[in-house]
Design a protein around this motif. Sequence first.
Motif, mmCIF file in Angstrom:
data_model
loop_
_atom_site.group_PDB
_atom_site.id
_atom_site.type_symbol
_atom_site.label_atom_id
_atom_site.label_comp_id
_atom_site.label_asym_id
_atom_site.label_seq_id
_atom_site.Cartn_x
_atom_site.Cartn_y
_atom_site.Cartn_z
ATOM 1 N N ARG A 1 0.818 -1.219 0.000
ATOM 2 C CA ARG A 1 0.000 0.000 0.000
ATOM 3 C C ARG A 1 0.855 1.274 0.000
ATOM 4 N NH1 ARG A 1 -2.697 -3.471 3.515
ATOM 5 N NH2 ARG A 1 -1.922 -2.442 5.394
ATOM 6 N N GLU B 1 -0.937 4.631 -0.814
ATOM 7 C CA GLU B 1 -1.721 5.155 0.297
ATOM 8 C C GLU B 1 -0.822 5.763 1.367
ATOM 9 O OE1 GLU B 1 -4.281 2.127 1.833
ATOM 10 O OE2 GLU B 1 -4.650 1.282 -0.158
ATOM 11 N N ARG B 2 0.293 5.152 1.622
ATOM 12 C CA ARG B 2 1.187 5.614 2.687
ATOM 13 C C ARG B 2 1.997 6.836 2.266
ATOM 14 N NH1 ARG B 2 3.545 0.814 5.974
ATOM 15 N NH2 ARG B 2 1.841 -0.681 6.010
ATOM 16 N N PHE C 1 2.261 8.822 -1.411
ATOM 17 C CA PHE C 1 1.993 8.926 -2.845
ATOM 18 C C PHE C 1 3.203 9.439 -3.604
ATOM 19 C CE2 PHE C 1 0.587 11.254 -6.610
ATOM 20 C CZ PHE C 1 -0.184 10.299 -7.241
#
Length: 277
Positions: free
Chosen positions: A50, A53-54, A56
């Motif tokens: 992810r 999400e963490r 960009f």
Amino acid sequence: MQSELRLRIISGIVLAIIALGATWVGGTAFELLSVAIAVLVYYEWSTITRLAERDFQGNAFGWLAQAVIAALILFGGADVTLLVLAAFAVIAAAWVFFRGGSWWLPGGIVYAGLTGISLSAIRGDSDIGLIAMIFVFAVVWATDILAYFTGRAIGGPKLAPRISPGKTWSGAIGGTVCGVIAGVAVFMSHFSLDDARIPLLALALSVASQIGDLFESHIKRRFGVKDSSKLIPGHGGVMDRVDGLVFACFAALLIALVQVMSAGGQSAPMGAILLAP
């Protein structure tokens, strides 16, 4: 169940044809395959962890790194590409250290970048590069297939129950023995076996391939996913199929670099460094 197995077999045959065909042709065809695998590996790595999400912006930097590495694999040399990959990894690590973010970013850049570099370097443009790549395939595929069947037939103590509960020590040992036999068989079909170097090389690559399998299982367990993606019908993702191959290629690249340094930096095709009698 039968339809799923049939789909898995068909997909496996198609993948094998693509891999072996590109390996046989070599040159740009295999470089494009290496780049495609590396890009898809980074896509799956960034999706599992992810990263978008963490962080960009960090993930965008990761994609920039993969684009540059891909271009260098196609148009540059392995030495320069490794240096550029190291620079991207250092910048990504500094980014995470000073700005925060996920350490999976530099990890993904290195993992995916080295995947493409090591694959293309092993095959190269030489005839011995073809033999070297088939050698690696034979070791990894024999290890993977026979570890599964040996483990199911014999059972026994688990290899790493917290990471991959299905793997056993009997399967690991059986797969390693078969991987070494397969690698030696490929080598002896072209050269005479005069010492223990090739069996030891096959042993190292077999062990590395199983470590790679466990490493990917650890990542998936860490993030609670079953497959790295759904890109390959019946198989999951690209990382699910190349996890062992990736680590075997990493090991081969490291062994070749050590041999080059021990020889005073004299350069040669990687396949020749690994297998030349």
